[in-house]
Design an enzyme around this catalytic site. Sequence first.
Site, mmCIF file in Angstrom:
data_model
loop_
_atom_site.group_PDB
_atom_site.id
_atom_site.type_symbol
_atom_site.label_atom_id
_atom_site.label_comp_id
_atom_site.label_asym_id
_atom_site.label_seq_id
_atom_site.Cartn_x
_atom_site.Cartn_y
_atom_site.Cartn_z
ATOM 1 N N GLU A 114 -31.099 -15.434 23.305
ATOM 2 C CA GLU A 114 -29.672 -15.265 23.008
ATOM 3 C C GLU A 114 -29.063 -16.596 22.584
ATOM 4 O O GLU A 114 -28.246 -16.655 21.675
ATOM 5 C CB GLU A 114 -28.912 -14.694 24.210
ATOM 6 C CG GLU A 114 -29.468 -13.389 24.774
ATOM 7 C CD GLU A 114 -29.705 -12.292 23.761
ATOM 8 O OE1 GLU A 114 -29.018 -12.262 22.722
ATOM 9 O OE2 GLU A 114 -30.589 -11.448 24.006
ATOM 10 N N GLU A 133 -22.189 -4.988 19.425
ATOM 11 C CA GLU A 133 -23.258 -4.711 18.471
ATOM 12 C C GLU A 133 -23.874 -3.353 18.778
ATOM 13 O O GLU A 133 -24.184 -3.098 19.932
ATOM 14 C CB GLU A 133 -24.344 -5.788 18.532
ATOM 15 C CG GLU A 133 -25.366 -5.605 17.429
ATOM 16 C CD GLU A 133 -26.437 -6.700 17.399
ATOM 17 O OE1 GLU A 133 -26.430 -7.596 18.243
ATOM 18 O OE2 GLU A 133 -27.282 -6.617 16.501
ATOM 19 N N GLU A 150 -25.750 -11.736 22.258
ATOM 20 C CA GLU A 150 -25.507 -13.117 21.825
ATOM 21 C C GLU A 150 -24.083 -13.393 21.365
ATOM 22 O O GLU A 150 -23.874 -14.301 20.546
ATOM 23 C CB GLU A 150 -26.469 -13.451 20.678
ATOM 24 C CG GLU A 150 -26.184 -12.717 19.346
ATOM 25 C CD GLU A 150 -27.000 -11.457 19.101
ATOM 26 O OE1 GLU A 150 -27.437 -10.825 20.077
ATOM 27 O OE2 GLU A 150 -27.186 -11.092 17.923
ATOM 28 N N ASN A 151 -23.067 -12.696 21.868
ATOM 29 C CA ASN A 151 -21.683 -12.945 21.441
ATOM 30 C C ASN A 151 -21.402 -14.452 21.388
ATOM 31 O O ASN A 151 -21.818 -15.206 22.262
ATOM 32 C CB ASN A 151 -20.714 -12.332 22.451
ATOM 33 C CG ASN A 151 -21.147 -10.969 22.899
ATOM 34 O OD1 ASN A 151 -21.212 -10.048 22.101
ATOM 35 N ND2 ASN A 151 -21.494 -10.852 24.185
ATOM 36 N N GLU A 185 -33.117 -10.843 14.106
ATOM 37 C CA GLU A 185 -33.934 -10.497 15.280
ATOM 38 C C GLU A 185 -35.383 -10.972 15.168
ATOM 39 O O GLU A 185 -35.909 -11.590 16.091
ATOM 40 C CB GLU A 185 -33.853 -8.994 15.568
ATOM 41 C CG GLU A 185 -32.462 -8.511 15.976
ATOM 42 C CD GLU A 185 -31.866 -9.258 17.171
ATOM 43 O OE1 GLU A 185 -32.590 -10.007 17.847
ATOM 44 O OE2 GLU A 185 -30.649 -9.097 17.410
ATOM 45 N N GLY A 228 -31.116 -5.830 26.938
ATOM 46 C CA GLY A 228 -31.359 -7.037 27.724
ATOM 47 C C GLY A 228 -30.154 -7.958 27.814
ATOM 48 O O GLY A 228 -29.757 -8.385 28.894
ATOM 49 N N ALA A 229 -29.558 -8.256 26.666
ATOM 50 C CA ALA A 229 -28.448 -9.199 26.644
ATOM 51 C C ALA A 229 -27.836 -9.198 25.253
ATOM 52 O O ALA A 229 -28.370 -8.563 24.346
ATOM 53 C CB ALA A 229 -28.938 -10.606 26.982
HETATM 54 N N1 B3K Z 1 -28.550 -8.369 19.494
HETATM 55 C C1 B3K Z 1 -28.666 -7.712 20.768
HETATM 56 C C2 B3K Z 1 -29.077 -6.287 20.673
HETATM 57 C C3 B3K Z 1 -27.965 -5.342 20.387
HETATM 58 C C4 B3K Z 1 -28.425 -3.916 20.499
HETATM 59 C C5 B3K Z 1 -27.402 -2.975 19.998
HETATM 60 N N2 B3K Z 1 -27.759 -1.614 20.206
HETATM 61 C C6 B3K Z 1 -29.577 -8.439 21.681
HETATM 62 C C7 B3K Z 1 -30.583 -9.311 21.063
HETATM 63 O O1 B3K Z 1 -31.461 -8.903 20.342
HETATM 64 O O2 B3K Z 1 -30.507 -10.475 21.269
HETATM 65 ZN ZN ZN Z 2 -31.852 -10.752 19.421
#
Ligand code: B3K
Ligand code: ZN
Length: 884
Positions: A306, A128, A272-273, A328, A269-270
Site C-alpha cells: 500500500e 475503489e 492505498e488512499n 497492481e 486486504g487494505a
Molecule cells: N487497491 C486496493 C484494492 C481495491 C479493491 C476494490 N474492489 C488494494 C490494493 O491492491 O492495494
Molecule cells: Zn494494490
Amino acid sequence: MRTDTPQTIRLEDYRPPAYLIDTIELNVRLAPDSTRVEAQLSIRPNPALEGNHGPLSLDGESLKLEGLELNSLPLANDAYNLDEKGLTLLDPPREPFVLRTYVTIDPSANTQLMGLYRSNGIYTTQCEAEGFRRITYFLDRPDVLSVFTTRIEARKSDAPILLSNGNPGEAGDIEGTDRHFAVWHDPHPKPSYLFALVGGDLSLVREDFSTRSGRPVDLRVYVEKGNEEQADFAMDALKRSMVWDEDAFGREYDLDVFSIVAVSHFNMGAMENKGLNVFNDKYVLAAPATATDADYEGVEAVIAHEYFHNWTGNRITCRDWFQLCLKEGLTVFRDQEFTSDTRSRPVKRIQDVRLLRTHQFSEDSGPLAHPVRPQSYREINNFYTATVYEKGAEVIRMLKTLIGPETFAAGMDLYFQRHDGDAATIEEFIACFAQTSGRDMSRFMRWYNQAGTPEVTVATFHDPDAATYTIELTQTCPPTPGQPSKEPQTIPVLFALIGPDGNEIDAQRTDASNLSGEPGLIELSDTRQTLTFAGVRQRPVPSLLRNFSAPVKLKDDLSEEDRLFLLRHDADPFNRWQAAQTMMLDWLLGAQRNAREDQEMGAPDSIVAAIMVAAGDTTFDPAYRAELLKPPSFPDVAQGIVNGVDPDAIHAAMERMRQTFSATQGAVLDEIRASAEIDAPYSPDAEQAGLRALKNAALALLASDSSDAALDKAQAQFDSADNMTDRLAALGVLVQRGGNRGSQALKRFYDDFQRYPLVIDKWFMLQATVPDADTLDAVRALMESPAFSMRNPNRVRALIGSFAAANPVAFNRLDGESYGFVAERVLELNALNPQVAARLLGAFRSWKTLEPARREKARAALEKIAASDGLSRDVNDIVTRSLA
Ligand code: B3K
Ligand code: ZN
C-alpha cells in the site's frame, strides 16, 4: 434488490471526460444513520475536447439528494435528471462553474462496505473502484483528478479522531455544542477512488520519519482501543518500506502525515488512499502470542504494497479501470522485491510461484480466464484477480529479465518523470522501456492482451560425434473465453547447461537467432525456435526456465534421472526445488490415476529419499529446506489431469506420498525437526521463522501416519508453545490427524483466544479444512457459533471461504451437498455484501474439469444461483461467465 441488466463496458469505447473537476470541497457531518455530505465542485468543460460538451452526468448511488445549487442559485427542477445511477445536468454552463450538492447517507445500513460505513463503531470509507459515488455526486472515474479539501464534523464522543487525505488544517471544538471538526487538505490532485475519511475512537502509535531529502513525516498507526500493543510491527514495517522505496526506486514520500488505520470489517486486504491507508486489521495487528510468522510476513508485505502505491497508483494513476494492472501488477512486483530483499529471495520466489500456480493458473484454465488487461467487464470489482495482480507482476519481472536491471531501472525513472501526475495507460508505461532499451515491444505487449497460460515444450538433442547440443522450443497457448487462437509472445527462458561433473558448461551458441541476447537467456518470440551449441562432447542436463523466468507451463523431455541430477547440482535454487516438485507431481499424477482405477498406487520411495537428502543439507537455509518438504498443491495436481478430476483420488495420492515420507524417513524427519528447535525468545525475523517453518513442515509429514508417537510430539508442542506459529502448526496436526485430541485442543484454543477474533479465524479455518466429507456438518454448526458473523468478511473467508476454496475433498463431496451449501451462502451474501459473495462464488472456477458426476452437481448449484432473483451485478457476472 433488483437484478441489474448486465451492461458491458469496453476498453475500445474509452472517451476522455467531457468535464473536469479541478477542486472538491467536502463538508461531512458524521452521524450513525444519517450523515450529511455537502460537496462544492469547481467544474469546467474539458478543454481537450471541442464543440458542445453536452449534458454532465455525475455518478451517484444510494444518495438522498437534499439540495442542489449552481453558481450559488438553486437549480430548477427541469434543469436536471435524477435516477438510481446519478444526477445529470441537462445543459450545464460552457464556462467554469460551481456546483453544490447536499445529500444524506446511512453509514450504519451499509453492509456492502463500499462508500462510507461503520465498522465496530468506527466510520470508514472504501472507494475503489466505484465507491465514491455512494458518498456524493461526482465524476467517479480514475481520469478525473481533483484537489480535495475535506471538513469533517462529529460529536466528540462519537468520533474523537477525524481523518482524511493530505495534510491536517484547522481543527477544534464547535462552541456551545458537543461537536468538533477537522479540516484536511490534499494538495496532490487525485481521482475519487483514492479519497478516504475516518472517524472514531481509535488508539494511536506515532513515530517521526525523515525522508532522504529531509522532509519530516509524522507516521501514525491507528487501531481499535485495546489493540495498541499489537501495532509496533506495522509501524516498523512502514518505516522499512519507506527507506526501501528510496533506495530501490528513488521514491520519497510527499506529505507531512502518513496514516494507517486498522478496521475489522474490510472487503479485501487494505487500500492505498492518499496519505490515509485503511487496512483490514488482519494486515496490521501482530503480536507473538496471536500472530504466526506468516501473519507477520503478510503484515509487512501489505504495508509495503500500500505504501508503494503512493508512487505506482497514486502519483501516477490509471486512465481507466482496464489499466488496473498498471498499478497492481507493478506494485505487487515492487512488494515482492521488498520481501526478497528483506527475507530470502529464493524462498520468496518459490512461495510466489506456488501462489501463482495455485490461484492464477487455475483461474487462467477455467471459464473466468481473462487477460492481464481485460478488454471488457461488467463489474470491475470482479477483476481484482490473481491474473491482474500476480500475473501482472510476472509480466513486469519478465520485462526486467529481458532488458536487464539497468535498462529496467532507467525505464522506471523515465516513467516516473514523464507521467507523474498523469492517469496513464499500459502503452505509455511500456513505451518508457521501449525507449530505454531501443526495442520493439509489440510481441511482449501480447502478455497484456492474451489470456491463458502458455505452454512451452522443449525437445533436446545431443550429437556426440558432432559435439553439438540442440534445444528446440515451441510455444502454444490454449483457447480462453473470447480468444480461440493466440499469437506467439516474447517468453524469456533463463537457462544453463550442466555438465556431468555438475558444473555449468560455457558452450558457444551457433544458431542465428537472438545472438545478441544475454548469455543464459533464450528469448522465445516465435512459435518455434531452435538453439544449437557447439563443442558439447558429453550430454549436458539443461536447467530451463531458471528462477521461473516466465509464467508458463514447461513440458521438457527430462528423465527422472535428470531431475535427480538437477536436485543435486543445479545452482539455481528455484530449479533445484522445481526438480523435486516435478518428480513429486509426476508421481502424484500417476498415483491418482491408479487410485481412480482401483489399482495399486505404489510408493514414491526413491523420490522421497532424494528429497530428504536435499532437505537435510544444512548448507541450505532452513526456510528453503522447508519448501523442499512441501509437496505440490492440490490444484497443481488437478491441472495436470485431462480426463476429469476426482478429488478423492488426488487426495489419496497426496496422502500416500506424505505417508511415504513418514514411513520411510521418519527418523530423519524427526532429526530435522529436533535440530530446528530454537533456544531463544521468540522473534518474527526471517531466520527464526525459517527454522520454525522447517520444524513444522517436518512435523506435518512425520504425523501423516497418525501415530501416537508423532501426535505426542504435536501435543507437546501445542502445550508448550510460546508463539502462535508453533501452537497453530501443532493444532493443525492434532485437528487433521488426532481425532479426540484435536477436539480437546480446539476447545482449549478457543477458551484461550476467544478475545481475539483474528485468532478465532484460524480456529474456524482449521476446522473448515479437515479433508473429510463430514466437515460440511461441522461448518454448518460453526456458523451458529457466537464468534461467527456473515457481516464480517474475515469471518466469512475463514469459515466458508476456506471450506469452499481450500478443502477440495469436502467441497467436492460426491453427493453435491457442499456445492448446494456454498450456493446458499453466496445467495445470502449477495444481499449483504455482493463483493464478498462474488469472491466466494469463485470457488467454482474449476468446475468444468471435474469428473462427470460432480460436474453435473456443480452445474446444478450454479444454475440455481443464476436463476435466483435479485442478483447483484457482481454475482450475476461471475455466475454467467462460469456457466458460459
Ligand atoms: N487497491 C486496493 C484494492 C481495491 C479493491 C476494490 N474492489 C488494494 C490494493 O491492491 O492495494
Ligand atoms: Zn494494490
